[in-house]
Design a protein around this motif. Structure first.
Motif, mmCIF file in Angstrom:
data_model
loop_
_atom_site.group_PDB
_atom_site.id
_atom_site.type_symbol
_atom_site.label_atom_id
_atom_site.label_comp_id
_atom_site.label_asym_id
_atom_site.label_seq_id
_atom_site.Cartn_x
_atom_site.Cartn_y
_atom_site.Cartn_z
ATOM 1 N N TYR A 32 0.814 -1.221 0.000
ATOM 2 C CA TYR A 32 0.000 0.000 0.000
ATOM 3 C C TYR A 32 0.848 1.272 0.000
ATOM 4 C CZ TYR A 32 -4.179 -2.740 0.758
ATOM 5 O OH TYR A 32 -5.218 -3.622 0.589
ATOM 6 N N LEU A 33 2.170 1.110 0.000
ATOM 7 C CA LEU A 33 3.027 2.255 0.285
ATOM 8 C C LEU A 33 2.991 3.319 -0.814
ATOM 9 C CD1 LEU A 33 4.689 3.208 2.587
ATOM 10 C CD2 LEU A 33 6.669 2.001 1.673
ATOM 11 N N TYR A 53 -6.597 4.383 3.179
ATOM 12 C CA TYR A 53 -6.389 2.964 2.863
ATOM 13 C C TYR A 53 -6.354 2.097 4.127
ATOM 14 C CZ TYR A 53 -5.079 5.255 -1.448
ATOM 15 O OH TYR A 53 -5.093 6.055 -2.568
ATOM 16 N N SER A 54 -6.681 2.697 5.270
ATOM 17 C CA SER A 54 -6.542 1.992 6.549
ATOM 18 C C SER A 54 -7.358 0.708 6.598
ATOM 19 C CB SER A 54 -6.943 2.919 7.698
ATOM 20 O OG SER A 54 -6.058 3.989 7.829
ATOM 21 N N ASN A 60 1.844 7.035 0.215
ATOM 22 C CA ASN A 60 2.745 8.173 0.058
ATOM 23 C C ASN A 60 2.283 9.164 -1.001
ATOM 24 O OD1 ASN A 60 4.474 7.416 2.104
ATOM 25 N ND2 ASN A 60 5.883 6.324 0.761
ATOM 26 N N SER A 61 1.196 8.847 -1.697
ATOM 27 C CA SER A 61 0.615 9.826 -2.618
ATOM 28 C C SER A 61 -0.244 10.839 -1.863
ATOM 29 C CB SER A 61 -0.235 9.123 -3.682
ATOM 30 O OG SER A 61 -1.408 8.555 -3.099
ATOM 31 N N THR A 62 -0.493 10.581 -0.575
ATOM 32 C CA THR A 62 -1.221 11.522 0.274
ATOM 33 C C THR A 62 -0.198 12.404 0.993
ATOM 34 O OG1 THR A 62 -1.236 10.088 2.224
ATOM 35 C CG2 THR A 62 -2.968 9.732 0.590
ATOM 36 N N ASN A 93 6.606 9.567 21.401
ATOM 37 C CA ASN A 93 7.018 8.205 21.709
ATOM 38 C C ASN A 93 6.461 7.206 20.705
ATOM 39 O OD1 ASN A 93 8.231 6.124 23.372
ATOM 40 N ND2 ASN A 93 6.149 5.601 24.011
ATOM 41 N N ARG A 94 5.207 7.405 20.285
ATOM 42 C CA ARG A 94 4.591 6.510 19.302
ATOM 43 C C ARG A 94 3.836 7.349 18.272
ATOM 44 N NH1 ARG A 94 4.517 1.293 19.873
ATOM 45 N NH2 ARG A 94 2.582 0.994 18.739
ATOM 46 N N PRO A 95 4.589 8.030 17.380
ATOM 47 C CA PRO A 95 3.917 8.843 16.364
ATOM 48 C C PRO A 95 3.060 7.975 15.453
ATOM 49 C CG PRO A 95 6.257 8.623 15.869
ATOM 50 C CD PRO A 95 6.052 8.065 17.244
ATOM 51 N N THR A 96 1.968 8.540 14.971
ATOM 52 C CA THR A 96 1.020 7.783 14.161
ATOM 53 C C THR A 96 1.203 8.007 12.670
ATOM 54 O OG1 THR A 96 -0.577 9.566 14.373
ATOM 55 C CG2 THR A 96 -0.707 7.781 15.982
ATOM 56 N N THR A 97 1.968 9.022 12.314
ATOM 57 C CA THR A 97 2.220 9.270 10.901
ATOM 58 C C THR A 97 3.524 10.024 10.763
ATOM 59 O OG1 THR A 97 1.246 10.098 8.838
ATOM 60 C CG2 THR A 97 1.009 11.483 10.786
ATOM 61 N N SER A 98 4.061 10.048 9.540
ATOM 62 C CA SER A 98 5.255 10.844 9.241
ATOM 63 C C SER A 98 4.988 11.630 7.966
ATOM 64 C CB SER A 98 6.495 9.958 9.087
ATOM 65 O OG SER A 98 6.267 8.889 8.185
ATOM 66 N N ARG A 99 5.556 12.832 7.911
ATOM 67 C CA ARG A 99 5.214 13.769 6.834
ATOM 68 C C ARG A 99 6.408 14.124 5.966
ATOM 69 N NH1 ARG A 99 3.499 18.625 9.953
ATOM 70 N NH2 ARG A 99 4.812 17.777 11.604
ATOM 71 N N ARG A 100 7.556 13.599 6.294
ATOM 72 C CA ARG A 100 8.772 13.849 5.534
ATOM 73 C C ARG A 100 9.546 12.547 5.420
ATOM 74 N NH1 ARG A 100 12.009 19.110 7.784
ATOM 75 N NH2 ARG A 100 10.534 20.755 7.196
#
Length: 872
Positions: free
Chosen positions: A444-445, A589-590, A449-451, A733-740
């Motif tokens: 699904y990556l 896509y979750s 990553n298109s979002t 400590n437990r991030p749910t998403t990354s933007r970079r």
């Protein structure tokens, strides 16, 4: 079984006098006006109905003599009215007791059921009926725990049974019709939109997550019913289809709670009030923080870690000069004004988030490698780590579609940090472990990553050290090859470092691994593997197992509130554009991703011993109490879990063996066989052809099945749910998403990382608004409600069955859980020996405390206690 009805029949046949006797009883119920503040006129209207002699009547049914002119159904006694309805009024007491007097002919024997007719304007919640002195028997208890709507709402009479337990073949003939008719009513007709007073349990696909009428961005695939998107079934509502897609069910307005679940599956009003209070508190926190961010130099971002800590330390006070009138015009504030009376009065500061456990003792210990690794065995998601049995780590993805996905980690990259061991030696000695999210994420990556998300598929390698702790060796971050290139993976490998830019890069690598683990935890470990997979069992049990059935009585406490919390999740959390999609990295896509992983779900592997063996973290060892030896001796989830598992299994074995003393009784139980057939072929119908399903022909299979269901609904859910706020309430400590993506040497982002690593970290992980939404959600999910019932406890604990041996076995189960909790406390206090139980953050592992000894200590954000069911 059946002795007291059989003995009574013998006595009544010798009683030719037909003596009439009055039987006194007590009815305990809750009236709607106590429970529902929106219907304040209910009490007045019901009082009028009482004056017109249109109140509530009960009519006893003989379990001994049938009416041959009426299909041999049990003979009915005279109707009896609840007494003193108008005098027994209270708007504060939750339960009200009413006297009732039955005229009963002794020749009719023992009553085994009763009919209730509610002629009032509003529904009532019937808890119990106790008959005080039935001739020839003594007290008879009826445990009802059900909403009773006005009689005109029902096609057939509402019937409740005494607390005697019967296999279908042992049911006294005068009760057989009522037993069968009750199940027919609960199954419904399979058509039409269901209303709040309907009691129907039925199945549907997950076709109600999207809102295609709103546009393509809100369309979602139907989950369930296809090979591409298999899924467990949910409860049917019968709502109409959307205009633009006949396969998608229309949705209610976002803030509506008017979705259908059978009335007895709805939250208790106290729990609903607390839930709404928690939700409103979180909404107000988000709103105020967003307003405060407008006065920040970088709106929508945290500039420093202190900005994050301020969420907990100063309550995010509004800047001076803020126009509160404009805020009140917000829809959320209007909702607050409507529902504010439901807020709890527990003294908790409304706009201050509770301090998560992970930063209570030390604000920076979460960044250590030891804590990063420890949480894989004692954190919020301790159910994924596995023993590495081949090197380099391989992939199970189809190479024709995905190319070479084998790990690029080399021996040279990790052996320099392995305390003198070689990779081959570590594998042979079972010292290498892996947290592997590569195969789950990679398919699904490209779409993810298109979002706005920019993330990787990750593998994390760890070494088991002599002191029992785990040492990270490397993290691999992988991306799929770009469009136009042959399929495959482009990977980077990062090694631990403490100082300089290399240390900052390592902290980012751990964050990307944590992002994968957070998403997998929420979607798979938590939602799919507990909430979603249990719902079909809830539905099938109510459709196919009578309340008289021993397996219904065994499992029913473990289904409490599950259908309601799942429906609520579909309404506001996992729906298109819902909280989950806004806060977790797979975004839109979750749920589709969770469907792909359900393809590999195996019911028998949900047993804790089977799961540990599958992941290679345990090996068979008959010398051990549980038949297993853990490779990570200090694995708190597994150590505590095996004790809980064993206690559940012993209780289930003793209980089932009382009713099924031969395998033939299993095979001849029509309700049990129908139940199991429906679970496999309908509830989990997309998995119906799998060979691993127990056949349900032996007592061993029945005990195994019921133990797994109870384990998943209680202890497994507790382990993956109630640790969310303690560990993930602090999002760094437990991030749910990354933007970079990871900064590359020579690029401006890399220079920024060198000069201000904390700012780059915060710009990479979950943004401010998503942090507030996510933390608000997990704060709600991590709270134990005031009305929770914990493992080893039951409502009506002394009267849920009249059979003495099961009651004694249940008491032993409760005592064993108390002893287990005391042993867990002892292990938690031995910090020198069991380092993974405390860790650098100094948070003891309490998620599998049964809390049977003092359940009051588990209320709220305690991080301890095993509720009976998936109830939040």
């Amino acid at each position: 079984m059946g002795n007291w009805f059989g003995n009574s029949l013998s006595k009544s046949l010798h009683n030719n006098g037909g003596t009439s006797k009055q039987i006194n009883g007590t009815v305990v119920l809750r009236r709607k006006n106590v429970l529902d503040w929106t219907d304040l006129g209910a009490s007045c209207l019901d009082g009028v109905f009482e004056l017109l002699r249109k109140g509530v009547t009960l009519q006893l049914i003989s379990a001994v003599h049938g009416d041959q002119a009426n299909g041999n159904r049990g003979i009915l006694g005279k109707p009896a009215y609840l007494e003193n309805w108008n005098e027994n009024i209270s708007v504060t007491d939750r339960d009200a007791s009413f006297n009732i007097t039955f005229d009963w002919d002794e020749s009719m024997g023992i009553p085994g059921a009763f009919i209730i007719r509610n002629h009032h304007h509003s529904q009532l919640y019937l808890k119990t009926l106790t008959l005080e002195d039935v001739p020839g028997h003594g007290p008879v208890h009826f445990i009802c725990s059900s909403w009773v709507y006005p009689a005109y709402r029902y096609k057939n009479d509402r019937v409740f049974f005494a607390n005697k337990t019967y296999l279908p073949s042992d049911t006294p003939e005068p009760l057989c019709y009522y037993r069968e008719q009750e199940l027919i009513d609960l199954r419904g007709t399979g058509s039409g939109m269901l209303k709040e007073w309907d009691r129907v349990y039925d199945y549907a696909y997950y076709n109600n997550l999207g809102r295609p009428d709103k546009g393509r961005d809100y369309a979602r695939p139907v989950l369930g019913g296809s090979k591409d998107h298999p899924y467990p079934r949910r409860g049917r509502t019968g709502r109409a289809a959307t205009k633009s897609d006949p396969n998608t069910e229309s949705r209610l307005p976002l803030l509506s709670l008017d979705f259908y679940v059978p009335s007895d599956e709805r939250f208790d009003q106290v729990k609903l009030s607390d839930f709404l209070a928690d939700a409103l508190k979180s909404v107000r926190q988000v709103l105020r923080s967003e307003i405060a961010s407008l006065f920040d130099r970088t709106p929508k971002e945290f500039d420093t870690f202190q900005d994050v800590l301020n969420l907990y330390e100063d309550g995010n006070s509004l800047p001076s000069g803020t126009n509160l009138k404009e805020i009140r015009d917000c829809m959320i504030c209007i909702l607050w004004e409507i529902l504010k009376e439901l807020l709890r009065s527990d003294g908790e500061r409304f706009l201050k988030l509770p301090m998560p456990d992970v930063i209570k003792a030390d604000k920076s210990a979460w960044r250590t490698d030891e804590e990063f690794a420890r949480e894989m065995v004692a954190g919020a998601n301790p159910v994924v780590i596995r023993c590495l049995q081949e090197f380099p780590p391989a992939s199970k993805l189809d190479p024709l579609e995905y190319g070479n996905q084998t790990s690029s980690i080399t021996r040279e990259q990790i052996e320099k940090n392995m305390n003198g061991l070689t990779v081959d030696q570590a594998i042979k000695n079972k010292k290498l472990f892996i947290l592997d999210h590569h195969d789950a994420v990679m398919p699904y990556l490209t779409r993810i990553n298109s979002t706005s998300t920019k993330t990787y598929a990750t593998r994390t390698l760890l070494l088991l050290q002599e002191d029992g702790t785990l040492k990270p060796l490397a993290i691999e971050l992988s991306l799929p090859h770009k469009e136009g290139e042959p399929p495959g993976a482009a990977s980077q490998v990062f090694a631990p470092a403490e100082h300089g830019v290399e240390g900052s890069v390592w902290q980012l690598a751990k964050a990307y691994a944590a992002v994968n683990d957070s998403g997998y935890h929420q979607l798979i470990s938590h939602w799919l593997n507990t909430h979603a997979v249990i719902e079909p069992f809830v539905i099938a049990s109510n459709r196919q197992l009578s309340v008289l059935h021993p397996i219904y009585k065994l499992l029913h406490p473990h289904f409490r509130d599950t259908m309601y919390i799942n429906s609520l999740a579909r309404q506001i959390v996992i729906n298109a554009g819902g909280i989950l999609e806004r806060t977790v990295f797979p975004a839109k896509y979750s749920m589709e991703m969770s469907s792909a992983i359900y393809k590999n779900w195996n019911f028998t592997e949900q047993a804790l011993p089977a799961d540990l063996l599958k992941r290679g973290v345990a090996i068979p060892d008959s010398r051990q109490p549980h038949g297993l030896r853990l490779l990570i001796e200090d694995y708190p989830y597994a150590v505590d879990g095996l004790e809980i598992w064993s206690a559940i299994e012993t209780w289930v074995r003793e209980y089932c063996s009382f009713y099924y003393y031969t395998d033939e009784l299993i095979q001849g139980d029509s309700e049990l066989q129908s139940w199991w057939n429906e679970v496999r072929n309908v509830g989990h119908g997309d998995k119906k052809d799998e060979p691993w399903w127990p056949e349900m022909k032996t007592r061993t299979e029945l005990i195994q099945t019921c133990t797994i269901i109870i384990w998943v609904a209680s202890a497994l859910h507790a382990a993956v749910n109630f640790g969310q706020y303690p560990y993930a309430g602090y999002l760094p400590n437990r991030p749910t998403t990354s933007r970079r993506f990871m900064p590359e040497p020579g690029k401006p982002e890399y220079a920024e990382l060198e000069s201000n690593p904390d700012l780059v970290f915060l710009k990479t992980i979950t943004a401010q608004l998503q942090t507030l939404l996510g933390v608000g959600l997990i704060e709600i999910l991590s709270r134990h409600s005031r009305d929770e019932v914990y493992l080893g406890q039951r409502d009506h604990s002394e009267h849920w069955t009249s059979d003495v041996q099961p009651l004694d076995a249940f008491r032993r189960f409760g005592r064993e859980l108390v002893e287990i909790e005391n042993r867990i406390k002892g292990r938690n206090n031995d910090h020198k020996r069991w380092k993974n139980r405390f860790g650098p953050v100094k948070v003891p592992y309490t998620l599998l405390y049964p809390s049977t000894s003092d359940s009051q200590t588990a209320i709220g954000l305690s991080g301890k206690g095993i509720p009976n069911s998936v109830s939040i």
